[in-house]
Write an enzyme that holds these catalytic residues in place. Structure first.
Site, PDB file in Angstrom:
ATOM      1  N   GLU A 154      -2.572  -9.115   3.605  1.00  0.00           N
ATOM      2  CA  GLU A 154      -2.949  -9.658   4.917  1.00  0.00           C
ATOM      3  C   GLU A 154      -4.448  -9.883   4.985  1.00  0.00           C
ATOM      4  OE1 GLU A 154      -4.242  -5.633   5.322  1.00  0.00           O
ATOM      5  OE2 GLU A 154      -2.381  -6.458   4.497  1.00  0.00           O
ATOM      6  N   CYS A 179       0.822  -1.201   0.000  1.00  0.00           N
ATOM      7  CA  CYS A 179       0.000   0.000   0.000  1.00  0.00           C
ATOM      8  C   CYS A 179       0.866   1.265   0.000  1.00  0.00           C
ATOM      9  CB  CYS A 179      -0.976  -0.054   1.176  1.00  0.00           C
ATOM     10  SG  CYS A 179      -2.445   0.967   0.924  1.00  0.00           S
ATOM     11  N   HIS A 216      -3.702  -5.097  -0.034  1.00  0.00           N
ATOM     12  CA  HIS A 216      -3.486  -5.645   1.303  1.00  0.00           C
ATOM     13  C   HIS A 216      -3.507  -7.169   1.297  1.00  0.00           C
ATOM     14  CE1 HIS A 216      -3.745  -1.934   3.750  1.00  0.00           C
ATOM     15  NE2 HIS A 216      -4.442  -1.505   2.721  1.00  0.00           N
TER      16      HIS A 216
END
Length: 384
Positions: free
Chosen positions: A357, A261, A355
């Site tokens: 994650e 990001c 992202h």
């Protein structure tokens, strides 16, 4: 009568900087708030969105019409607090029905002092932002005069040029231990990191040292890390010059690097590419991205209003090797990832704009943490 943090019928007003206004009802804290109006397209995961530090100084508009039915729990926060400046939903649920819920959404907004508005046409608001671009906005429960509130909105700073990393970074080093045997040590520079990110690395045997954004290269290097990570975060990457300088020192030293990001934007600037502000950005958990390395398409979680301006089909020579665009968004061809290969063609640094994650999902991109681990293992084997 008050239900949680929601007082039914309490009037609230939303005004954009161009004068468009919407009247609705208060949701959360009383008062007024200002920020950049952005819309998020996820149908779920609102708790993770609200606690994402990347949303600092932004008023988030939920495009999904019904928000709050799963309430709020104490396990899914992505940081220590709600970071959004304000929250806008069409219909807030008055009943929470998830077994993990500890309280309702309006109560948590009120507890943390976050002003919100409900009962407005969020579809019309989203279409307005798509046509004219994100802009400054105000929400108030105390000033219900559109002209007066707009005058306050016009006094607010723009997101362009904003250096916000210092507002969200940790004040001290935090060590996240590996799950099981430690394989590697990573220095993670906190530009607004989400809690799930070091957890994903810890699952792969990485001891993660989360460091303040102000960390010097000497202090970072003293940890003798196997690799360096730059996190997500808010603001204009063009204003984060100190972080770009730090990253260039990391590249000079030859340490493996991974960024996501905001970290992707800083990586791009470190390599010599400019960044620019998107008209309305990418925010949500349903964005299609192609990994040009594998040609696979991933559904990914995004939150970015800026992007890297790099040539899609060229290899760019840099002081550290050859840089290429590794990922692109299939909606608008925005650069979503970068790779750096050394003179031997080996991957030494990479980043993605989204992202991996993936809290609260999807999980198509979890392989990127494995790619980082493989890069650390390859480097360790060369140094052995």
């Amino acid at each position: 009568m008050t239900i949680g943090g929601l007082t039914p019928g309490a009037p609230a007003l939303l005004v954009l900087e161009d004068g468009r206004s919407f009247r609705g009802e208060s949701m959360g804290a009383q008062g007024e708030t200002f920020g950049e109006a952005v819309f998020a397209t996820g149908m779920s995961g609102y708790q993770e969105t609200l606690t994402d530090p990347s949303y600092h100084r932004q008023v988030v508009v939920a495009t999904a019409p019904h928000i709050g039915n799963t309430g709020w729990n104490d396990e899914d926060d992505e940081s220590s607090r709600i970071w959004v400046a304000g929250y806008v939903v069409r219909d807030v649920s008055r009943v929470r029905s998830n077994w993990r819920s500890d309280r309702d959404l309006p109560s948590e907004l009120a507890r943390q002092g976050v002003v919100g508005i409900t009962g407005i046409d969020t579809r019309a608001l989203t279409r307005h932002l798509r046509e004219r671009g994100v802009m400054r906005v105000g929400i108030s429960t105390v000033d219900l005069d559109p002209a007066s509130l707009r005058a306050k909105v016009l006094q607010q700073p723009s997101m362009a040029g904003a250096d916000l990393v210092g507002d969200v970074t940790t004040s001290h080093e935090v060590i996240v231990p590996p799950a099981g045997e430690r394989r590697f040590t990573v220095a993670a520079v906190d530009l607004g990191i989400k809690d799930m990110t070091p957890h994903r690395m810890a699952e792969r045997g990485i001891e993660v040292h989360v460091l303040p954004a102000s960390v010097s290269f000497e202090d970072l290097r003293s940890l003798r890390p196997d690799g360096v990570f730059f996190s997500n975060g808010p603001g204009d990457p063009a204003a984060a010059t100190a972080s770009v300088d730090l990253l260039r020192q990391v590249l000079d030293d030859g340490m493996p690097f991974f960024g996501i990001c905001f970290g992707n934007q800083l990586f791009g600037r470190a390599l010599g590419f400019p960044t620019y502000k998107l008209k309305y950005g990418h925010r949500g958990i349903n964005q299609p991205v192609m990994d040009r390395t594998t040609r696979k398409v991933e559904i990914t979680a995004h939150n970015h209003g800026f992007a890297v301006d790099a040539p899609r089909d060229e290899v760019i020579d840099t002081p550290w090797g050859a840089a290429t665009v590794s990922h692109v968004c299939l909606n608008d061809d925005v650069v979503e990832g970068l790779e750096l290969h050394d003179a031997d063609g080996e991957l030494v640094a990479f980043s993605v704009q989204y992202h991996p994650e993936a809290a609260a999902g999807p999980h198509d991109s979890a392989y990127l943490f494995d790619r980082f681990t493989d890069m650390l293992a390859h480097r360790a084997g060369k140094d052995a």
